[in-house]
Design a protein around this motif. Sequence first.
Motif, mmCIF file in Angstrom:
data_model
loop_
_atom_site.group_PDB
_atom_site.id
_atom_site.type_symbol
_atom_site.label_atom_id
_atom_site.label_comp_id
_atom_site.label_asym_id
_atom_site.label_seq_id
_atom_site.Cartn_x
_atom_site.Cartn_y
_atom_site.Cartn_z
ATOM 1 N N GLN A 194 -10.755 55.946 12.196
ATOM 2 C CA GLN A 194 -11.023 56.168 10.778
ATOM 3 C C GLN A 194 -11.386 57.637 10.657
ATOM 4 N N GLY A 195 -10.383 58.461 10.334
ATOM 5 C CA GLY A 195 -10.601 59.888 10.395
ATOM 6 C C GLY A 195 -10.843 60.308 11.823
ATOM 7 N N ALA A 196 -11.959 60.982 12.055
ATOM 8 C CA ALA A 196 -12.284 61.465 13.400
ATOM 9 C C ALA A 196 -13.093 60.457 14.198
ATOM 10 N N GLU A 197 -13.445 59.327 13.596
ATOM 11 C CA GLU A 197 -14.313 58.361 14.248
ATOM 12 C C GLU A 197 -13.531 57.155 14.770
ATOM 13 N N THR A 198 -14.028 56.589 15.874
ATOM 14 C CA THR A 198 -13.490 55.344 16.408
ATOM 15 C C THR A 198 -14.406 54.209 15.991
ATOM 16 N N ILE A 199 -13.844 53.233 15.290
ATOM 17 C CA ILE A 199 -14.615 52.092 14.789
ATOM 18 C C ILE A 199 -14.270 50.865 15.629
ATOM 19 N N ALA A 200 -15.301 50.193 16.176
ATOM 20 C CA ALA A 200 -15.118 48.992 16.993
ATOM 21 C C ALA A 200 -15.962 47.873 16.390
ATOM 22 N N PRO A 201 -15.381 47.011 15.533
ATOM 23 C CA PRO A 201 -16.168 46.011 14.808
ATOM 24 C C PRO A 201 -16.973 45.057 15.687
ATOM 25 N N MET A 202 -16.469 44.753 16.898
ATOM 26 C CA MET A 202 -17.165 43.798 17.754
ATOM 27 C C MET A 202 -17.745 44.466 18.992
ATOM 28 N N GLU A 203 -18.097 45.719 18.844
ATOM 29 C CA GLU A 203 -18.621 46.473 19.983
ATOM 30 C C GLU A 203 -19.823 45.764 20.608
ATOM 31 N N SER A 204 -19.855 45.727 21.915
ATOM 32 C CA SER A 204 -20.965 45.238 22.753
ATOM 33 C C SER A 204 -20.978 43.735 22.961
ATOM 34 N N LYS A 205 -20.183 42.950 22.210
ATOM 35 C CA LYS A 205 -20.212 41.503 22.422
ATOM 36 C C LYS A 205 -19.644 41.127 23.786
ATOM 37 N N ASP A 206 -18.734 41.929 24.322
ATOM 38 C CA ASP A 206 -18.249 41.672 25.670
ATOM 39 C C ASP A 206 -19.129 42.353 26.710
ATOM 40 N N GLU A 207 -19.514 43.617 26.438
ATOM 41 C CA GLU A 207 -20.345 44.331 27.398
ATOM 42 C C GLU A 207 -21.707 43.663 27.595
ATOM 43 N N GLY A 208 -22.278 43.140 26.483
ATOM 44 C CA GLY A 208 -23.573 42.470 26.586
ATOM 45 C C GLY A 208 -23.512 41.227 27.445
ATOM 46 N N ALA A 209 -22.415 40.471 27.295
ATOM 47 C CA ALA A 209 -22.257 39.267 28.112
ATOM 48 C C ALA A 209 -21.989 39.630 29.568
ATOM 49 N N LEU A 210 -21.182 40.655 29.790
ATOM 50 C CA LEU A 210 -20.884 41.087 31.156
ATOM 51 C C LEU A 210 -22.156 41.582 31.850
ATOM 52 N N LYS A 211 -22.995 42.288 31.118
ATOM 53 C CA LYS A 211 -24.268 42.751 31.680
ATOM 54 C C LYS A 211 -25.097 41.567 32.162
ATOM 55 N N LEU A 212 -25.175 40.519 31.337
ATOM 56 C CA LEU A 212 -25.935 39.339 31.731
ATOM 57 C C LEU A 212 -25.315 38.674 32.943
ATOM 58 N N MET A 213 -23.999 38.515 32.953
ATOM 59 C CA MET A 213 -23.320 37.863 34.075
ATOM 60 C C MET A 213 -23.558 38.626 35.377
ATOM 61 N N GLU A 214 -23.541 39.942 35.300
ATOM 62 C CA GLU A 214 -23.740 40.757 36.496
ATOM 63 C C GLU A 214 -25.177 40.721 36.990
ATOM 64 N N MET A 215 -26.112 40.331 36.134
ATOM 65 C CA MET A 215 -27.516 40.232 36.527
ATOM 66 C C MET A 215 -27.822 38.932 37.266
ATOM 67 N N LEU A 216 -26.898 37.985 37.223
ATOM 68 C CA LEU A 216 -27.143 36.695 37.847
ATOM 69 C C LEU A 216 -27.043 36.784 39.363
ATOM 70 N N SER A 217 -27.797 35.945 40.035
ATOM 71 C CA SER A 217 -27.672 35.840 41.486
ATOM 72 C C SER A 217 -26.334 35.174 41.809
ATOM 73 N N GLU A 218 -25.943 35.230 43.051
ATOM 74 C CA GLU A 218 -24.678 34.616 43.455
ATOM 75 C C GLU A 218 -24.684 33.121 43.143
ATOM 76 N N GLU A 219 -25.801 32.460 43.410
ATOM 77 C CA GLU A 219 -25.893 31.029 43.137
ATOM 78 C C GLU A 219 -25.816 30.749 41.635
ATOM 79 N N GLN A 220 -26.505 31.554 40.835
ATOM 80 C CA GLN A 220 -26.460 31.379 39.383
ATOM 81 C C GLN A 220 -25.051 31.621 38.839
ATOM 82 N N ARG A 221 -24.401 32.641 39.368
ATOM 83 C CA ARG A 221 -23.055 32.977 38.882
ATOM 84 C C ARG A 221 -22.087 31.833 39.174
ATOM 85 N N GLU A 222 -22.242 31.208 40.313
ATOM 86 C CA GLU A 222 -21.378 30.067 40.653
ATOM 87 C C GLU A 222 -21.572 28.925 39.664
ATOM 88 N N GLN A 223 -22.795 28.737 39.210
ATOM 89 C CA GLN A 223 -23.056 27.673 38.237
ATOM 90 C C GLN A 223 -22.515 28.033 36.854
#
Length: 350
Positions: A194-223
């Motif tokens: 949008q002009g000089a700006e990049t607009i991302a309507p759903m920004e962080s909904k994937d990164e936020g979930a990935l951050k949580l998934m990466e914080m899980l222990s191996e056992e938690q991630r398997e579950q």
Amino acid sequence: MKRHSLLVLTLVLFSSLVFAEPYPSLPSEVLSTYIPETGEAATAAEMSARAEHFLTLLDDSLLQQAALPFDSPEKSRWTNTPPRGPQGGVRLGDLNREQLQAACELLASVLSPQGYGKAINIPLADDRLLNNGQRRPGFGAEDYWMAIFGEPSPDSHWAIQLDGHHLAINLSILGDEMSLSPTFIGTQPRDFQQGAETIAPMESKDEGALKLMEMLSEEQREQALIGDTRSNLVAGAGRDGFVPEPIGLLCEQFDPDQRAALKDLIELYVGDLPDSAAEKRMKELESELDDMTFAWWGPVESGGDFSYRIQGPSLIIEYAGQDLGGDPHNHLHSIYRDPTNEYGARLGGS
């Protein structure tokens, strides 16, 4: 509430805009450039006054489309699949500039800056799906509809719906109580210039979930990991009243940091409500964290083709990329539901 970066993202849309091509429609122009005067902390009286003002600007024909009975069956007929058939609500493409600006004022009063940013940016993203700027029924900012259910009032139950391709906001209001369920938020493309700006309507909904998934222990991630390939929404359009069986990792296992990451992720959805309503809803959900589950499908990697679901006694959140268009990372769908409070069913203790 952690909204500084999201507020900046919303407000940056309005600064120093330079457009590479003509607007496809008047709604696109107004959504892109109009800055609502309504403050973030609107009262129930101010919200209802904005709704009443919008309705007074409509002629009889448009008013019949926009103002519907509170119990109208149209409330549950929203869908993200274009083109739709005959529908209730007034089409943004049928409104003039003054009416569109009043609609923006109303939306800005009943949503947070985060929520208002989605309400305007998702239709603008949809403009990128038009055929060389020409109308494509069911697509583009002009083919979104607004309806008001019941009589706007600071002390009685009424509702607002804004829906179209990739957006279905269902706001129920009773005094200082509000419900955002069900609300569908999607986008294609993932981001746009949008002009000089990049607009991302759903920004962080994937990164936020990935951050949580990466914080899980191996056992938690398997579950949490349900499948190696992306799943899809099961509680989307046309699925009112459906509650899936809880699956995945039980969140009572989370340590404090994991719980904080989960709350941050949920707030990306709940935070579309104004501050006071969002804070009330988050407190309610914080009391349910131990009863929530977190499920994941697909690779655990940035930009990966994954999906996730968060589910609790009064919460269903789903996120998934879509195959249509060839790049699931560029075509995103999500749903937020409170199955105990669909369309504000329990506002006022009802």
